[in-house]
Design a protein around this motif. Structure first.
Motif, mmCIF file in Angstrom:
data_model
loop_
_atom_site.group_PDB
_atom_site.id
_atom_site.type_symbol
_atom_site.label_atom_id
_atom_site.label_comp_id
_atom_site.label_asym_id
_atom_site.label_seq_id
_atom_site.Cartn_x
_atom_site.Cartn_y
_atom_site.Cartn_z
ATOM 1 N N ILE A 104 0.586 -1.288 -0.159
ATOM 2 C CA ILE A 104 0.151 0.124 -0.170
ATOM 3 C C ILE A 104 0.883 1.394 0.016
ATOM 4 C CG2 ILE A 104 -1.544 1.282 1.242
ATOM 5 C CD1 ILE A 104 -3.088 -1.241 2.382
ATOM 6 N N LEU A 105 1.946 1.369 0.959
ATOM 7 C CA LEU A 105 2.726 2.266 0.718
ATOM 8 C C LEU A 105 3.490 2.795 -0.478
ATOM 9 C CD1 LEU A 105 4.596 1.711 4.117
ATOM 10 C CD2 LEU A 105 2.852 3.572 3.600
ATOM 11 N N ILE A 106 3.979 1.490 -1.121
ATOM 12 C CA ILE A 106 4.458 1.610 -2.608
ATOM 13 C C ILE A 106 3.600 2.171 -3.345
ATOM 14 C CG2 ILE A 106 5.510 0.188 -4.267
ATOM 15 C CD1 ILE A 106 6.923 -1.482 -2.298
ATOM 16 N N ASN A 107 2.082 1.720 -3.441
ATOM 17 C CA ASN A 107 1.072 2.022 -4.552
ATOM 18 C C ASN A 107 1.002 3.356 -4.220
ATOM 19 O OD1 ASN A 107 1.087 -0.364 -5.908
ATOM 20 N ND2 ASN A 107 -0.331 -1.111 -4.347
ATOM 21 N N SER A 108 0.707 3.901 -2.972
ATOM 22 C CA SER A 108 0.440 5.372 -2.622
ATOM 23 C C SER A 108 1.528 6.404 -3.489
ATOM 24 C CB SER A 108 0.494 5.738 -1.489
ATOM 25 O OG SER A 108 1.592 5.649 -0.535
ATOM 26 N N LEU A 109 2.798 6.027 -3.419
ATOM 27 C CA LEU A 109 4.083 6.749 -4.155
ATOM 28 C C LEU A 109 3.550 6.806 -5.581
ATOM 29 C CD1 LEU A 109 7.188 5.441 -2.157
ATOM 30 C CD2 LEU A 109 5.620 7.593 -1.808
ATOM 31 N N LEU A 110 3.188 5.587 -6.155
ATOM 32 C CA LEU A 110 3.014 5.528 -7.598
ATOM 33 C C LEU A 110 1.920 6.515 -8.207
ATOM 34 C CD1 LEU A 110 3.157 1.778 -8.279
ATOM 35 C CD2 LEU A 110 5.187 3.507 -8.259
ATOM 36 N N PHE A 111 0.741 6.811 -7.289
ATOM 37 C CA PHE A 111 -0.403 7.757 -7.593
ATOM 38 C C PHE A 111 -0.070 9.270 -7.424
ATOM 39 C CE2 PHE A 111 -1.840 3.468 -8.307
ATOM 40 C CZ PHE A 111 -2.647 3.407 -9.101
ATOM 41 N N ILE A 112 1.188 9.510 -7.206
ATOM 42 C CA ILE A 112 1.304 10.877 -6.395
ATOM 43 C C ILE A 112 1.162 11.801 -7.894
ATOM 44 C CG2 ILE A 112 3.050 12.364 -5.819
ATOM 45 C CD1 ILE A 112 4.098 10.459 -3.890
ATOM 46 N N GLY A 113 0.389 12.835 -7.620
ATOM 47 C CA GLY A 113 0.073 13.623 -8.798
ATOM 48 C C GLY A 113 -1.010 13.321 -9.764
ATOM 49 N N VAL A 114 -1.554 12.144 -9.713
ATOM 50 C CA VAL A 114 -2.717 11.654 -10.508
ATOM 51 C C VAL A 114 -3.816 12.578 -10.334
ATOM 52 C CG1 VAL A 114 -3.899 9.833 -11.283
ATOM 53 C CG2 VAL A 114 -1.285 9.417 -10.766
ATOM 54 N N GLY A 122 -7.708 11.699 -4.729
ATOM 55 C CA GLY A 122 -8.146 11.699 -3.610
ATOM 56 C C GLY A 122 -8.965 10.566 -3.129
ATOM 57 N N GLU A 123 -9.889 10.039 -4.005
ATOM 58 C CA GLU A 123 -10.714 8.866 -3.697
ATOM 59 C C GLU A 123 -9.711 7.721 -3.680
ATOM 60 O OE1 GLU A 123 -13.756 8.724 -2.886
ATOM 61 O OE2 GLU A 123 -14.002 11.049 -2.963
ATOM 62 N N PHE A 124 -9.027 7.763 -4.329
ATOM 63 C CA PHE A 124 -8.087 6.439 -4.498
ATOM 64 C C PHE A 124 -7.224 6.526 -3.093
ATOM 65 C CE2 PHE A 124 -3.622 4.867 -4.821
ATOM 66 C CZ PHE A 124 -4.012 3.687 -5.292
ATOM 67 N N TYR A 125 -6.903 7.366 -2.672
ATOM 68 C CA TYR A 125 -6.060 7.335 -1.342
ATOM 69 C C TYR A 125 -7.004 7.039 -0.166
ATOM 70 C CZ TYR A 125 -1.649 8.849 -3.260
ATOM 71 O OH TYR A 125 -0.668 9.081 -4.267
#
Length: 265
Positions: free
Chosen positions: A160-170, A174-177
């Motif tokens: 989850i921590l790795i995936n959250s880094l991949l979606f930075i700036g997308v 907000g809903e994804f996080y």
């Protein structure tokens, strides 16, 4: 010849006789107390049941926590459907399975407390019992069963921590996080805390410290809190949407009817 009369004592103290009881018991009654009362009669079996009840209660808590958070965030999780969900009672009405599984977890925790108490009273009288293979098999087996889901939970938290880094700036992230952290990270972290606490207490048992009572009490408190939280969650969702208490079988029937109508048309 006149005889001289001997002087008679005026008052002679007579010995006092002890008071006799109203009814003399020739055979006094003694209350017989079983020296083995409250002790395990089948030690290995009861110890295995106690350890199994505690471990299954922990696995149920993992499954229930993820489902409760899934209801709040309108998301689902397949974390341990093959492990914790395997022991959860299946109910026809949607949402009631969470309450049933929570009650099951509470009962298992109480059962483990009773059985561990009986075992703890019997073990000191069995010299060398903690060195037997049966005792070690049950104790290490319970610890091994908890290590597997603990590793899985750690892996999911790291992913989850790795995936959250991949979606930075997308855009629209907000809903994804929100779904990622509220629907998955938080319940996984709470589940990992319960598993870690259970594994810690069992490790102390392995080292020779009797922490079985603390383990059972922790599970009773945790399962009671989860039961209360799950019941409140289902009640709130049912009053807000009215869809939680709908029987799942009716949902399958309506889908089948819609599918049949579409094919005929």
């Amino acid at each position: 010849m006149a005889t001289k009369e001997q002087p008679q004592p005026a008052n002679i103290a007579q010995p006092e006789m002890p008071m006799q009881p109203n009814a003399y018991q020739a055979y006094p009654q003694y209350a017989y107390e079983d020296p083995n009362k409250g002790k395990a009669k089948m030690l290995t079996l009861e110890y295995a049941l106690a350890m199994g009840s505690a471990v299954i209660s922990i696995l149920l808590l993992i499954d229930i926590i993820t489902k409760v958070f899934g209801l709040w965030t309108n998301s689902t999780s397949i974390l341990l459907r093959s492990v914790g969900g395997f022991f959860a009672p299946s109910m026809v009405t949607q949402g009631t399975g969470i309450v049933a599984a929570s009650v099951f977890a509470v009962l298992l925790a109480v059962l483990s407390l009773v059985l561990f108490s009986r075992v703890s009273k019997a073990v000191p009288e069995r010299e060398g019992y903690t060195k037997r293979t049966a005792y070690k098999l049950v104790t290490y087996g319970g610890l091994a069963v908890l290590i597997i889901p603990a590793v899985d939970l750690v892996a999911r938290l790291v992913s989850i921590l790795i995936n959250s880094l991949l979606f930075i700036g997308v855009s629209g992230g907000g809903e994804f996080y929100k779904s990622l952290y509220l629907g998955e990270f938080l319940p996984y972290a709470l589940a990992l805390a319960i598993v870690a606490a259970g594994a810690y207490f069992i490790c102390q048992i392995v080292k020779g410290r009797n922490m079985s009572k603390a383990l059972s009490l922790m599970l009773i408190v945790a399962s009671s809190v989860v039961l209360l939280t799950g019941a409140i969650t289902i009640a709130v969702k049912a009053h807000n949407t009215g869809s939680v208490v709908k029987p799942s079988q009716l949902d399958y029937t309506s889908r089948y009817k819609d599918y049949s109508i579409d094919r005929k048309s």
